[in-house]
Structures are given as C-alpha cells and as structure tokens.
Design a protein around this motif. Structure first.
Motif, PDB file in Angstrom:
ATOM      1  N   GLY A 194      10.471   1.366  15.280  1.00 39.53           N
ATOM      2  CA  GLY A 194      10.664   2.806  15.139  1.00 39.53           C
ATOM      3  C   GLY A 194      11.394   3.478  16.279  1.00 39.53           C
ATOM      4  O   GLY A 194      11.159   4.656  16.561  1.00 39.53           O
ATOM      5  N   PHE A 195      12.326   2.776  16.925  1.00 44.90           N
ATOM      6  CA  PHE A 195      12.990   3.385  18.076  1.00 44.90           C
ATOM      7  C   PHE A 195      14.463   3.696  17.841  1.00 44.90           C
ATOM      8  O   PHE A 195      15.154   4.093  18.768  1.00 44.90           O
ATOM      9  CB  PHE A 195      12.860   2.472  19.302  1.00 44.90           C
ATOM     10  N   THR A 196      14.955   3.514  16.627  1.00 49.33           N
ATOM     11  CA  THR A 196      16.362   3.838  16.369  1.00 49.33           C
ATOM     12  C   THR A 196      16.500   5.335  16.076  1.00 49.33           C
ATOM     13  O   THR A 196      15.504   5.994  15.753  1.00 49.33           O
ATOM     14  CB  THR A 196      16.892   3.009  15.195  1.00 49.33           C
ATOM     15  N   PRO A 197      17.725   5.872  16.153  1.00 46.67           N
ATOM     16  CA  PRO A 197      17.912   7.315  15.998  1.00 46.67           C
ATOM     17  C   PRO A 197      17.347   7.884  14.695  1.00 46.67           C
ATOM     18  O   PRO A 197      16.963   9.051  14.667  1.00 46.67           O
ATOM     19  CB  PRO A 197      19.439   7.477  16.052  1.00 46.67           C
ATOM     20  N   ARG A 198      17.262   7.081  13.645  1.00 46.27           N
ATOM     21  CA  ARG A 198      16.813   7.666  12.374  1.00 46.27           C
ATOM     22  C   ARG A 198      15.353   8.082  12.415  1.00 46.27           C
ATOM     23  O   ARG A 198      14.890   8.835  11.554  1.00 46.27           O
ATOM     24  CB  ARG A 198      17.047   6.688  11.221  1.00 46.27           C
ATOM     25  N   PHE A 199      14.622   7.611  13.424  1.00 49.60           N
ATOM     26  CA  PHE A 199      13.234   8.041  13.554  1.00 49.60           C
ATOM     27  C   PHE A 199      13.100   9.283  14.419  1.00 49.60           C
ATOM     28  O   PHE A 199      12.027   9.875  14.495  1.00 49.60           O
ATOM     29  CB  PHE A 199      12.386   6.927  14.191  1.00 49.60           C
ATOM     30  N   ASN A 200      14.197   9.659  15.061  1.00 44.33           N
ATOM     31  CA  ASN A 200      14.133  10.775  15.999  1.00 44.33           C
ATOM     32  C   ASN A 200      14.531  12.066  15.298  1.00 44.33           C
ATOM     33  O   ASN A 200      15.394  12.791  15.746  1.00 44.33           O
ATOM     34  CB  ASN A 200      15.048  10.510  17.189  1.00 44.33           C
ATOM     35  N   GLN A 231      12.786   9.879   6.389  1.00 45.77           N
ATOM     36  CA  GLN A 231      12.444   9.343   5.072  1.00 45.77           C
ATOM     37  C   GLN A 231      12.365   7.833   5.201  1.00 45.77           C
ATOM     38  O   GLN A 231      13.231   7.224   5.808  1.00 45.77           O
ATOM     39  CB  GLN A 231      13.537   9.687   4.041  1.00 45.77           C
ATOM     40  N   PRO A 232      11.338   7.225   4.624  1.00 46.72           N
ATOM     41  CA  PRO A 232      11.271   5.766   4.668  1.00 46.72           C
ATOM     42  C   PRO A 232      12.484   5.176   3.957  1.00 46.72           C
ATOM     43  O   PRO A 232      12.904   5.667   2.907  1.00 46.72           O
ATOM     44  CB  PRO A 232       9.975   5.413   3.939  1.00 46.72           C
ATOM     45  N   GLN A 233      13.045   4.128   4.552  1.00 48.58           N
ATOM     46  CA  GLN A 233      14.280   3.570   4.029  1.00 48.58           C
ATOM     47  C   GLN A 233      14.125   2.098   3.662  1.00 48.58           C
ATOM     48  O   GLN A 233      14.715   1.630   2.711  1.00 48.58           O
ATOM     49  CB  GLN A 233      15.358   3.709   5.099  1.00 48.58           C
ATOM     50  N   TYR A 234      13.349   1.396   4.449  1.00 46.95           N
ATOM     51  CA  TYR A 234      13.206  -0.043   4.254  1.00 46.95           C
ATOM     52  C   TYR A 234      11.758  -0.369   3.919  1.00 46.95           C
ATOM     53  O   TYR A 234      10.849   0.401   4.228  1.00 46.95           O
ATOM     54  CB  TYR A 234      13.650  -0.795   5.509  1.00 46.95           C
ATOM     55  N   PRO A 235      11.549  -1.544   3.322  1.00 47.23           N
ATOM     56  CA  PRO A 235      10.179  -1.898   2.921  1.00 47.23           C
ATOM     57  C   PRO A 235       9.194  -1.863   4.079  1.00 47.23           C
ATOM     58  O   PRO A 235       7.998  -1.673   3.875  1.00 47.23           O
ATOM     59  CB  PRO A 235      10.334  -3.331   2.379  1.00 47.23           C
ATOM     60  N   TYR A 236       9.691  -2.046   5.306  1.00 49.12           N
ATOM     61  CA  TYR A 236       8.754  -2.099   6.434  1.00 49.12           C
ATOM     62  C   TYR A 236       8.508  -0.736   7.073  1.00 49.12           C
ATOM     63  O   TYR A 236       7.747  -0.615   8.017  1.00 49.12           O
ATOM     64  CB  TYR A 236       9.256  -3.082   7.501  1.00 49.12           C
ATOM     65  N   ASP A 237       9.148   0.301   6.554  1.00 48.96           N
ATOM     66  CA  ASP A 237       9.001   1.629   7.159  1.00 48.96           C
ATOM     67  C   ASP A 237       7.645   2.235   6.857  1.00 48.96           C
ATOM     68  O   ASP A 237       7.126   2.088   5.745  1.00 48.96           O
ATOM     69  CB  ASP A 237      10.077   2.578   6.631  1.00 48.96           C
ATOM     70  N   PRO A 268       5.233   5.226   5.689  1.00 51.55           N
ATOM     71  CA  PRO A 268       5.547   6.258   4.693  1.00 51.55           C
ATOM     72  C   PRO A 268       5.873   7.601   5.336  1.00 51.55           C
ATOM     73  O   PRO A 268       6.643   8.376   4.796  1.00 51.55           O
ATOM     74  CB  PRO A 268       4.277   6.351   3.848  1.00 51.55           C
ATOM     75  N   ALA A 269       5.273   7.879   6.483  1.00 53.65           N
ATOM     76  CA  ALA A 269       5.558   9.136   7.178  1.00 53.65           C
ATOM     77  C   ALA A 269       5.383   8.896   8.667  1.00 53.65           C
ATOM     78  O   ALA A 269       4.701   7.959   9.078  1.00 53.65           O
ATOM     79  CB  ALA A 269       4.619  10.240   6.700  1.00 53.65           C
ATOM     80  N   LEU A 270       6.001   9.765   9.464  1.00 51.74           N
ATOM     81  CA  LEU A 270       5.827   9.629  10.909  1.00 51.74           C
ATOM     82  C   LEU A 270       4.628  10.468  11.322  1.00 51.74           C
ATOM     83  O   LEU A 270       4.631  11.677  11.178  1.00 51.74           O
ATOM     84  CB  LEU A 270       7.072  10.119  11.651  1.00 51.74           C
ATOM     85  N   THR A 271       3.632   9.819  11.803  1.00 51.35           N
ATOM     86  CA  THR A 271       2.475  10.557  12.281  1.00 51.35           C
ATOM     87  C   THR A 271       2.319  10.237  13.763  1.00 51.35           C
ATOM     88  O   THR A 271       3.023   9.417  14.310  1.00 51.35           O
ATOM     89  CB  THR A 271       1.198  10.127  11.547  1.00 51.35           C
ATOM     90  N   ASN A 272       1.392  10.922  14.372  1.00 54.85           N
ATOM     91  CA  ASN A 272       1.181  10.631  15.786  1.00 54.85           C
ATOM     92  C   ASN A 272       0.491   9.303  15.997  1.00 54.85           C
ATOM     93  O   ASN A 272       0.495   8.751  17.074  1.00 54.85           O
ATOM     94  CB  ASN A 272       0.377  11.755  16.449  1.00 54.85           C
ATOM     95  N   GLY A 273      -0.128   8.803  14.972  1.00 54.23           N
ATOM     96  CA  GLY A 273      -0.718   7.487  15.088  1.00 54.23           C
ATOM     97  C   GLY A 273       0.353   6.429  14.956  1.00 54.23           C
ATOM     98  O   GLY A 273       1.508   6.718  14.689  1.00 54.23           O
ATOM     99  N   HIS A 274      -0.009   5.208  15.109  1.00 52.08           N
ATOM    100  CA  HIS A 274       0.985   4.138  15.029  1.00 52.08           C
ATOM    101  C   HIS A 274       0.357   2.921  14.402  1.00 52.08           C
ATOM    102  O   HIS A 274      -0.773   2.578  14.702  1.00 52.08           O
ATOM    103  CB  HIS A 274       1.493   3.793  16.422  1.00 52.08           C
ATOM    104  N   THR A 275       1.077   2.297  13.497  1.00 50.16           N
ATOM    105  CA  THR A 275       0.605   1.037  12.949  1.00 50.16           C
ATOM    106  C   THR A 275       1.530  -0.060  13.443  1.00 50.16           C
ATOM    107  O   THR A 275       2.746   0.075  13.398  1.00 50.16           O
ATOM    108  CB  THR A 275       0.631   1.065  11.411  1.00 50.16           C
ATOM    109  N   VAL A 276       0.933  -1.122  13.919  1.00 55.36           N
ATOM    110  CA  VAL A 276       1.730  -2.261  14.344  1.00 55.36           C
ATOM    111  C   VAL A 276       2.436  -2.830  13.121  1.00 55.36           C
ATOM    112  O   VAL A 276       1.818  -3.006  12.080  1.00 55.36           O
ATOM    113  CB  VAL A 276       0.828  -3.322  14.992  1.00 55.36           C
ATOM    114  N   PRO A 277       3.742  -3.096  13.222  1.00 57.19           N
ATOM    115  CA  PRO A 277       4.457  -3.604  12.046  1.00 57.19           C
ATOM    116  C   PRO A 277       3.864  -4.914  11.545  1.00 57.19           C
ATOM    117  O   PRO A 277       3.220  -5.648  12.289  1.00 57.19           O
ATOM    118  CB  PRO A 277       5.885  -3.829  12.572  1.00 57.19           C
TER     119      PRO A 277
END
Lengths: 433, 181
Positions: free
Chosen positions: A146-152, A157-163, A165-174
């Motif tokens: 999640g460090f490329t410009p599209r996350f900033n 919007q989720p784009q790839y199967p591994y994205d 669903p939404a950007l929250t303050n929490g984080h899930t390990v891929p």
C-alpha cells in the motif's frame, strides 16, 4: 629635436591609451570578480515535482539586475528538466518509460529515453555493489503493502484482488501467497539494458511472470527514491553550468546537493559551510528537530528511514522500504521480540543518486552487514545511522565520523560507535545486540 | 531687599550643598534597575517568533491556486477567502488555534486540521487524506519558507516572513541552515 619630440608624443599617447584601457577595463574586472561577502540569497520553491517540495537556493550579487535575470533563467531550466525527469520515470505518468515498461509482459522490451537509461545504469552498478539489497523490482511488493501513489488519495478504489476493500486506519498484513508470489518477481538481474548513448537504449523484461488465483502478474520497476537523487545530481550540473558556486538544491529535503554557503556568518568564519541538522526519525527528549548538527559544503546528501512514508499498526512500524529478500517492510519483529533495527541511514557522497541507493540499502541490511559494507568500500562517503529498539526509550547513533567531531543535540540519542586503528566503524552499543 | 537676601541665602545654600546626597544613591539604583529590567524584558525575554504569517493555499485544477486562509502573528488575526467561509473554521485552543478545512479531495468530503501556536509554530494535526498522512509527518513550520503539503487534498501551508529574515529558507534565529530528513 624632431625625433625626441616624436618619442615624447608616442610615449604620451601610449600612456594615455593604457590609462584609458585600464579605466574602462577596471570597472568590468571589479564588477565581475566574485565577492561572496556581497552575496544575498534567493530561493525558489515548487511543490509540483515528485510529490514533494523542491527548493533551489542560490547566493549571488543580486544588486545587479543581470544576476536576478540569470537566476530566473536558471529556475526555469531547473523546472523544465525536473519535469522531463519526472515524465520519464514516474509511474503516475501513464506515458512514462517506467509506466509503459511495467505494463509489458514477460519477455517484452522497449526503447527508453536518456534520463531513464542514466538512472538504470547507475542502479545496475549499485545493485551489484550492494549484493542485491537495493532492488527496484520490489515494486509489486511496494504496491501490495500500500505504498504506491494510488493509495495516497482519499478517492481510493480497490483495483487488484489483493487490495483492501477500503483504506482504514487499521492495517491487514497482505495475504502470504502474494508476498511469496511477488517475491519471485524481485530480481533486478532479469532487467536487461542493451545499447548505448549513440544507438539508444533498450530495456528488456526477462523475469518470468507469476500467477496467483488465476491472475498473471508481471515484474515492475519503482525508481522513485533513486530518481530524486538523480534529479539532484542533474540540478547540480545545471548550477555549475550557470557558474553558481554558492547555494543548494533540495529535493524533498531527503535528497540535497550543497554548493558553498555565502551567508555572512559562513563567510566571516572562513568555512563557507552550511550548518546542517539531521532530522530525528523519532521524537526525542527535546523539541529540536535535528538529533545532530554539522558543518558541510560541496556534497550530495541522502537519507532514508522508516519514519517517512510508513504507517504504524498495533505498535509496529510498516515502512515503504521493502526488504528484497523477505518481501516484507524492513525491521519486522520476530515473534515475541520487540521491533528493532536501523531507523534511518544518512549518506554524504559525491552523487545523490548513489547516496539514495546506499541509504536505502543500509536500512535493509542487518547491522553487521551494513558495517562490513561501509568498512570495506573505497567510496568517499560519510555515514550516519540511527538504531532503535522498541523495548528501550533511547536511540543509538552510529557514524563513520570521528566521535569527537559529532555534536549530538538530544540526550535521547546516544553515540554508539568508535573508529578503530584501521578507520573501521565498530558498534559499541546495546540496542541491536 | 529682603527678597534679595533670601535669594542670596538660598543661592548660597544651594551652592554649598553637596551635589550628591546619600539618599540619591537609592533613587539612581532603582532607576538603573528599572532600565535594566525593561531592557531585558524587551530584548532578551521576549519570545522570538520567527514567523510573520501562515498562508494556506488550495490548488484547484480549474480555478487554480487560491489563498484560502491566512493568519498573522503580529495582529493575532486571520482571514478566510470568501468562497471558503463555509469550509474553514478556526477555534481557539490553549496556546493557539486549530483550523479545520473541510470539503477537500476528489470526493469533496475530506478534512485537514492545522494547528497554529502563539509561540510561532504551525503543523498539520490530522487529516483523512490517505492512510499514509504524509502531511501530518512534515516537519513543523517554525520560520518563513517552510512548507507542509497535503497532496490528495491539494493544500499547501507556507510559513511567511519573520522577525529577522526576508528570504525564505533562512533561519537566522535558529542555528541550522538546513534540515535533512
């Protein structure tokens, strides 16, 4: 009589001519001779490049209109060249060499433009020298975490199967499968450059694609960090071309090239040096933003760390600097252990591009490897590193600079290295033992 | 006649009087102390703010750049652009202000919180721009020329001016020319 009189006329004429010559030449000589004591500073900033603030600061005799115009011309050229470099390598530009190359399938190739080729050739050297610890093919992992410009953006919007669903303050390990799969795309040896400056350069993608859940993924390049350093080096060339000897160029304040300092204090004490502070990667005991200050000039400066472009979740810092060997951000804690490692690496060298590769790789390497590398290379560099261990509330500073030359400004930052008889850095601290 | 004698006596008294009496010492000492105290208060103890103003710009793809908000330290007052009065709100906090900017970003519902301190400092307190929140991570503005930018919300916060410096990027009151990091 006649001859003597002629001689005197000739002499008078000669003396008169020489006097006139000196009278006309003198002002030109005086006004063109550089006098740093009369210099003032002009600075221009822009936020239009590399998603950060670039600053061009030049010291000259700006009482002369021509020097004001010269600076305006220089700034315009700086902006034009920065735009060229960014257009060539930024993944945010869909027509850039890198964006197009990233879209190529396995086995594909394409011609690349000059700036792209220059950067990649530098990276080729550094990749070999650093044992693969700096590898721009970590790009798919940078995106996975999640460090490329599209996350900033707040219109994610989720784009790839591994994205997520939404950007929250929490984080899930891929998903581990993606970390493992994308690790197989990391191999800068599979990026081949052919050609030369006369015939042009061609870039080949000889890295096999990887399939996960029925989707095919290709190798990608991310030249973000090293491109900033390369741009700073190019800017120094532009400053040289305009004849500037005093000033600096800063690319986002993590990549800088310094000339000399013509401020009144620096001229008065004869150093013509800048007083540089290195920012703290962590809050320390006092509010000053630098943990150390030093005098420096005519150098390229680069710094990388886990504090910039990172997020913290459950007390763990996830940095955008991905370890090419593990597929994870740097300094992932082992089970049951506190997070610890190199929080920040700073390199002074003759090339900001090289400095970027070095400072990034030093954050990735285990401490002993990093020290072995610094102690073994022939390059003329100065290194500062900040170590941390989450179980402790202080930080350690390692440097190739002699201990007596280091000024630490915050008691929370403790010197932890010595230089032995051969000039090698020896770690004397406790945080990373 | 009498007046003359009195005057002459008075004059003689004045002339023979010592010009400097013991009691005067306290008066002079008090005066010197007062002057010293005033000097110290105005020259050394006054907090040195190296900022004149905080300017917040918004960059719109169509309209271009707008100065949305400006705070002046000298007058302790701020102005908000007419088109932004429903989206910018400032509240007084202990030691300064927190300014909230709303309606930002592509979805027009993002916010930024900017804190401005009377001690001459400004920083991004929070924002919902992205997961990374780069703007929150910028170094605090303490002198003219420093900037904080929020790319997703197209906000640029710029420190302007100062007590001593005219050129941005200089920090004559601090002891550092540049910060690497």
């Amino acid at each position: 009589m006649q001859t003597g009189h002629l001689r005197r006329v000739q002499a008078a004429f000669l003396i008169g001519a020489l006097t006139l010559l000196m009278l006309f030449a003198a002002p030109a000589a005086v006004s063109d001779s550089p006098n740093p004591a009369a210099y003032t500073t002009k600075t221009k900033q822009s936020t239009a490049f590399f998603s950060t603030t670039v600053a061009l600061s030049v010291q000259d005799d700006f009482s002369k209109e021509k020097n004001v115009r010269k600076f305006e011309d220089c700034w315009q050229e700086v902006k034009d060249v920065l735009r060229d470099i960014e257009n060539a390598v930024s993944v945010s530009n869909p027509d850039s060499d890198i964006a197009l190359f990233n879209a190529l399938p396995e086995g594909g190739s394409m011609t690349i433009t000059e700036h792209t080729a220059n950067i990649l050739l530098i990276v080729k050297d550094m990749y070999a020298e650093l044992g693969g610890m700096f590898d721009p093919t970590v790009a798919p992992l940078v995106d996975l975490w999640g460090f490329t410009p599209r996350f900033n953006t707040n219109r994610y919007q989720p784009q790839y199967p591994y994205d997520p669903p939404a950007l929250t303050n929490g984080h899930t390990v891929p998903d581990e499968r993606y970390v493992g799969g994308f690790k197989r795309l990391v191999n800068f040896d599979g990026i081949i450059i052919t050609g030369d400056t006369d015939t042009g350069y061609v870039l080949w993608k000889e890295i096999p694609s990887v399939e996960i859940d029925g989707v095919l993924y290709q190798a990608q390049l991310d030249l973000g960090g090293v491109a900033k350093g390369y741009a700073a080096d190019v800017m120094r060339g532009i400053l040289d071309g305009y004849g500037y000897t005093h000033g600096y160029f800063s690319n986002g304040s993590s990549s800088m090239v310094l000339l000399r300092n013509a401020s009144p204090d620096a001229v008065a004490d004869g150093t013509k040096a800048f007083t540089l502070g290195i920012r703290k990667p962590r809050d320390g005991a006092n509010e000053q933003s630098g943990y150390t200050t030093l005098q420096i000039r005519d150098r390229a400066l680069s710094t990388s760390g886990d504090y910039d472009h990172s997020f913290t979740a459950d007390g763990i810092i996830y940095s955008h600097i991905i370890n090419p060997a593990t597929g994870f951000p740097i300094n992932m804690p082992k089970d049951g252990e506190p997070q610890k490692g190199i929080a920040m690496a700073t390199v002074f060298s003759d090339s900001a591009a090289v400095g970027e590769c070095l400072s990034t790789a030093l954050c990735v390497m285990p401490l002993n490897d990093a020290l072995d590398y610094i102690n073994s290379i022939e390059r003329d560099i100065t290194v500062y590193m900040v170590l941390y261990n989450a179980a402790y509330d202080f930080y350690e500073v390692i440097s190739s600079e002699a201990a007596e030359n280091i000024t630490i400004r915050d008691p929370a930052y403790v010197p932890a290295s010595e230089t032995d008889a051969e000039g090698n850095i020896v770690y004397t601290g406790t945080l990373l033992n | 006649m009498k007046n003359n004698i009195i005057n002459e006596e008075a004059i003689r008294t004045l002339k023979t009087q010592r010009s400097f009496r013991r009691g005067d010492i306290f008066v002079y000492a008090a005066l010197a102390a007062l002057i010293a105290a005033l000097f110290w208060a105005f020259v050394f103890a006054r907090p040195k703010i190296n900022l004149g103003a905080i300017n917040v710009f918004h960059d719109d793809p169509i309209i271009g750049e707008t100065l949305v908000f400006q705070y002046s330290f000298a007058s302790d007052s701020y102005t908000i652009d007419d088109a932004w009065t429903d989206r910018v709100h400032s509240i007084r906090i202990d030691g300064g202000y927190t300014v909230r900017f709303d309606g930002l970003g592509d979805s027009a519902d993002g916010f930024n919180l900017l804190t401005i301190l009377d001690s001459g400092e400004a920083f991004m307190l929070d924002a919902d721009c992205s997961r990374r929140k780069d703007c929150v991570g910028f170094a605090h503005i303490r002198h003219g020329g420093s900037v904080i930018i929020c790319v997703p919300h197209q906000l640029t916060v710029v420190g302007e001016g100062g007590v001593y410096n005219e050129e941005p990027g200089e920090d004559p009151d601090g002891d550092v020319d540049l910060v690497l990091g």
